[in-house]
Design a protein around this motif. Structure first.
Motif, PDB file in Angstrom:
ATOM      1  N   GLU A   3       0.840  -1.190   0.000  1.00 23.72           N
ATOM      2  CA  GLU A   3       0.000   0.000   0.000  1.00 23.72           C
ATOM      3  C   GLU A   3       0.881   1.249   0.000  1.00 23.72           C
ATOM      4  O   GLU A   3       1.716   1.419   0.883  1.00 23.72           O
ATOM      5  CB  GLU A   3      -0.921  -0.001   1.222  1.00 23.72           C
ATOM      6  CG  GLU A   3      -2.013   1.018   1.070  1.00 23.72           C
ATOM      7  CD  GLU A   3      -3.064   0.909   2.166  1.00 23.72           C
ATOM      8  OE1 GLU A   3      -2.957   0.016   3.019  1.00 23.72           O
ATOM      9  OE2 GLU A   3      -3.974   1.747   2.157  1.00 23.72           O
ATOM     10  N   ARG A  23      -2.556   0.422  -4.386  1.00 23.43           N
ATOM     11  CA  ARG A  23      -2.703  -0.738  -3.504  1.00 23.43           C
ATOM     12  C   ARG A  23      -2.633  -1.996  -4.370  1.00 23.43           C
ATOM     13  O   ARG A  23      -3.346  -2.101  -5.375  1.00 23.43           O
ATOM     14  CB  ARG A  23      -4.055  -0.639  -2.800  1.00 23.43           C
ATOM     15  CG  ARG A  23      -4.236  -1.586  -1.676  1.00 23.43           C
ATOM     16  CD  ARG A  23      -5.683  -1.498  -1.161  1.00 23.43           C
ATOM     17  NE  ARG A  23      -5.938  -2.594  -0.286  1.00 23.43           N
ATOM     18  CZ  ARG A  23      -5.702  -2.584   1.010  1.00 23.43           C
ATOM     19  NH1 ARG A  23      -5.265  -1.488   1.579  1.00 23.43           N
ATOM     20  NH2 ARG A  23      -5.946  -3.644   1.737  1.00 23.43           N
ATOM     21  N   SER A  25      -2.931  -6.143  -4.122  1.00 20.47           N
ATOM     22  CA  SER A  25      -3.369  -7.184  -3.188  1.00 20.47           C
ATOM     23  C   SER A  25      -2.575  -8.471  -3.384  1.00 20.47           C
ATOM     24  O   SER A  25      -1.918  -8.667  -4.411  1.00 20.47           O
ATOM     25  CB  SER A  25      -4.853  -7.496  -3.418  1.00 20.47           C
ATOM     26  OG  SER A  25      -5.580  -6.301  -3.471  1.00 20.47           O
TER      27      SER A  25
END
Lengths: 242, 563
Positions: A3, A23, A25
């Motif tokens: 992030e 961001r 994941s």
């Protein structure tokens, strides 16, 4: 997993990266594109923890890279664009060095043999790195980055110097790692590679993120329906002025 | 000729850019600092030679002979240094430079490349020797009232000796490249050069120059004068240079132009010979050097001796030791150090202290006390060579440390310990061995061992900390960082540190020496003095360890903000 918040890097009056928010994941392969000097390598270096941002924050697996640097770095596998290594160590010793540095224990020992085989380096494992070709060094760096089974892989131009077999192997490996839940943050100029394996793409230009989304979303956004990524990229960067 | 000039041009351009510069911060200060230091050293050489020659001149009868003997030794020493230096330079310039691949792709004959590189090597390996030998010849010229022809012959002889040395080295290197295993080329030629230098040191030392000022050691005066007047080997170019210069002095024997002509013909022959060999041999040798053949295979070891460490410290320790000893450029330097240490200790064995009737043991203790400072200065220069460049030696691979989950202090601490242990051991061996030879008192032995134990960690920390504060990860030769401004600051601070320690201990040591001389027991006053001397030394040593280390850590951390 990764992030970035208002990430900025300034050098003596010049802004290399400006207020980057992003961001990535777990399980995602993120392609980071941009023309030369756009700020890709600077961003990658900051995420890998080798360069300190001027402002903003980086979080790796929930750990703040500034205040919990050692713990965060333990979760990162960093592959730089140029394979500078300790030339007077053998390939095996270099992996052993990395295993000790990251505290992988017995698992790391077994992992060394597996990775040497996987990257076709076993036959040269006991020779000095200085005798390796560019591609062999690149494969060794990738092996070292994977040795501690990182949760985040940060990679700058991964295919430079690799032969076609090596490129195929690395592509397959990134896909497999993503399936296992690893986040892969990859900067490259090889647009075919991005089209092939990346789930999402970010385009940086003059230090600013100018586009973000899947290949399909970028086609829609740029009004280049059915266009190749190359056309989208040129459209985006030309529009911003080079 | 035009082609050779074009090949040398990039070098001239980069030299011009360095001199004119682009206003990089600190460059002016650095140039000023280095020029000042060089000038001071130049002046020091002049003063020493001027005083020694003035003294010789006053000695009736054989003063002139001594002065000329010294001149022939100077020529011989310079020539050996020039050969060693040009051997190292030529290997790098002819076979290892990164730009050679590009140069050989140009439409230029290899022998032209050889000539251009040979000229560069001749300049690089000799300019410093020539610059710092000028005060020597200037002092000879003044003392012996040499005229213009003396200075002309001196300057020309130096230049032709340098060209001759490069010619000799070129022949050796060209043949070595054809005969030796390519991967060993650098090591073997560097070894040759260093062995030559070690031979020079040992032979000069074993000549026992102290006997030259002690005629009693010769059976007769005639034998002594014969020993002094022995001229060099008639086949050596240094003898021709010496004879030419000697003849150019007022009242000199023979014709200078005959001897100078011999030197000139030597240089011409060597130039022709090396060019003649280079035509068929240079490019095949270069091509062979590119193909290193099958590289050596290293046995996997578990390094059980490092059992006391684990994780990152273990990784860093093993990496440091392996990369150091596998770097073949370090080996000749280690041989050189061993030779210098042997000569250092041997010097104490031949000191004529036993023949001095005055307070024999006390004099030995005083010499031992001075030796304490001298050993520390030896350590300072060793740390400049090995410890100061230790962080820069990581080179471009330093990203591995930056990316690794370790603290900078762990990294620096391992480096500190890796260099501290061998240097401490060496320093203790130096002082204990010389103290045993001098047969000093128990107090002096304890003082020496204790002081070295306190100051060596400080010296190592200063070198490591200041080296970490100004690392150069791009340099091809990390050892050169020791000659940077940071390296010079380290030298000055270390010298200041050692000087303060010696001054602080001098008072206490003097009182104890005097008590020993008078056969008195040590009183409370003596112990008070000793405590008062040692406590500040201990405190200063702690400061010398802690502050440079912290400074280096902080600056190395800040580096990650900028690059």
């Amino acid at each position: 997993m990764i992030e970035l918040k208002d990430l900025t890097k300034r050098y003596d009056g010049f802004i290399a990266v400006k207020n980057l928010n992003l961001r990535v994941s777990g399980g995602e392969i993120f392609g980071f594109l941009g023309p030369n000097g756009a700020g890709k390598t600077t961003t990658i270096k900051m995420i890998a923890g080798v360069l300190i941002p001027s402002s903003g924050s980086i979080t790796i697996c929930g750990l703040d890279l500034a205040s919990q640097a050692e713990e965060a770095k333990r979760r990162i596998g960093y592959i730089p664009d140029r394979p500078f290594l300790y030339e007077k160590l053998t390939g095996y010793e270099f992996l052993q060095f990395t295993a000790d540095l990251y505290g992988t224990g017995k698992g790391g020992q077994d992992g060394i043999e597996v990775l040497l085989e996987m990257f076709s380096l076993a036959a040269w494992a006991d020779e000095l790195i200085e005798s390796y070709s560019h591609g062999m060094k690149q494969r060794l760096i990738i092996a070292a980055a994977l040795l501690h089974d990182p949760e985040v892989i940060v990679v700058d131009e991964p295919m430079v110097g690799l032969d076609p077999a090596g490129i195929k192997k690395v592509k397959g490996l990134f896909k497999q790692k993503a399936r296992e839940g690893t986040a892969v943050f990859m900067s490259t100029h090889t647009l075919d590679l991005v089209e092939d394996i990346c789930d999402r793409i970010g385009v940086i230009h003059k230090g600013e993120l100018i586009a973000l989304g899947t290949a399909g979303e970028l086609r829609e956004k740029t009004n280049v329906p059915g266009g190749r990524l190359e056309e989208i990229f040129l459209h985006l960067t030309d529009r911003q002025g080079s | 000729m035009n082609e050779i000039y074009r090949l040398v041009k990039p070098r001239l351009y980069s030299a011009k850019n360095r001199i004119i510069g682009d206003g990089v911060r600190g460059r002016g200060f650095k140039a000023f600092f280095l020029a000042g230091l060089g000038l001071a050293f130049w002046g020091l050489i002049f003063i020493i030679f001027y005083r020694v020659l003035s003294y010789f001149k006053r000695v009736e009868g054989f003063g002139d002979i001594l002065a000329l003997k010294l001149l022939s030794m100077v020529f011989f020493t310079f020539f050996v240094i020039l050969i060693m230096s040009s051997l190292i330079n030529l290997v790098a310039k002819l076979y290892l430079s990164r730009d050679l691949g590009l140069v050989f792709a140009l439409p230029v004959k290899p022998e032209k490349v050889f000539l251009a590189r040979g000229l560069e090597a001749a300049f690089d390996s000799s300019w410093m020797v020539i610059a710092f030998s000028l005060p020597v010849f200037l002092s000879y010229g003044i003392i012996f009232a040499g005229g213009g022809i003396f200075y002309l012959v001196a300057g020309a002889s130096l230049i032709f000796l340098a060209l001759g040395a490069t010619g000799v080295s070129a022949v050796i290197v060209l043949l070595a490249a054809l005969l030796l295993p390519a991967a060993r080329l650098r090591t073997v030629t560097v070894f040759l050069g260093v062995l030559l230098f070690v031979f020079l040191i040992l032979s000069l030392r074993l000549l026992k120059p102290e006997q030259l000022v002690n005629p009693e050691s010769f059976l007769t005066v005639i034998q002594y004068l014969e020993a002094l007047q022995t001229s060099g080997n008639a086949l050596l170019p240094t003898t021709w240079a010496y004879d030419a210069l000697q003849a150019a002095l007022p009242g000199g024997r023979g014709d200078w132009y005959f001897h100078f002509g011999l030197l000139l013909s030597f240089v011409g022959t060597l130039g022709f010979l090396s060019f003649w060999i280079a035509r068929p041999a240079y490019f095949p040798g270069f091509s062979r050097a590119q193909n290193a053949g099958r590289p050596p295979v290293f046995r996997r070891s578990k390094s059980r001796w490092a059992f006391f460490l684990s994780g990152a410290p273990r990784a860093l320790l093993l990496k440091e030791i392996k990369t150091f000893f596998r770097d073949q450029t370090q080996w000749p330097q280690l041989i050189l150090i061993a030779a210098l240490v042997a000569v250092y200790v041997y010097n104490f064995a031949v000191l004529p202290l036993g023949t001095v009737p005055w307070r024999g043991t006390n004099l030995k203790n005083m010499v031992s006390f001075l030796n304490l400072g001298l050993s520390a200065f030896v350590l300072i220069s060793l740390a400049a060579r090995f410890v100061y460049p230790a962080v820069s030696a990581e080179g471009e691979g330093f990203w591995l440390i930056r990316a690794a989950p370790i603290k900078i202090e762990t990294y620096l601490l391992v480096k500190f310990l890796v260099y501290l242990l061998p240097l401490l051991l060496l320093a203790e061996i130096l002082v204990i061995a010389t103290n045993l030879i001098l047969e000093v008192s128990d107090f002096m032995m304890a003082l020496s061992v204790g002081t070295i134990f306190l100051i060596v960690p400080g010296i190592v920390s200063l070198a490591l900390g200041l080296g970490a504060a100004r690392p150069d990860f791009q340099t091809e030769n990390p050892a050169q960082t020791a000659t940077s401004v940071g390296g010079l600051i380290y030298m000055l601070l270390s010298a200041l540190f050692v000087t303060i320690v010696v001054v602080l201990e001098a008072g206490g040591a003097y009182l104890v020496f005097m008590a020993e001389l008078k056969g008195e027991e040590l009183t409370l006053r003596h112990w008070g003095w000793l405590t008062g001397s040692f406590l500040p030394v201990a405190a200063l040593s702690v400061v010398a360890i802690v502050y440079p280390f912290r400074y280096g850590k902080r600056r190395l951390g800040e580096l990650m903000k900028n690059r």
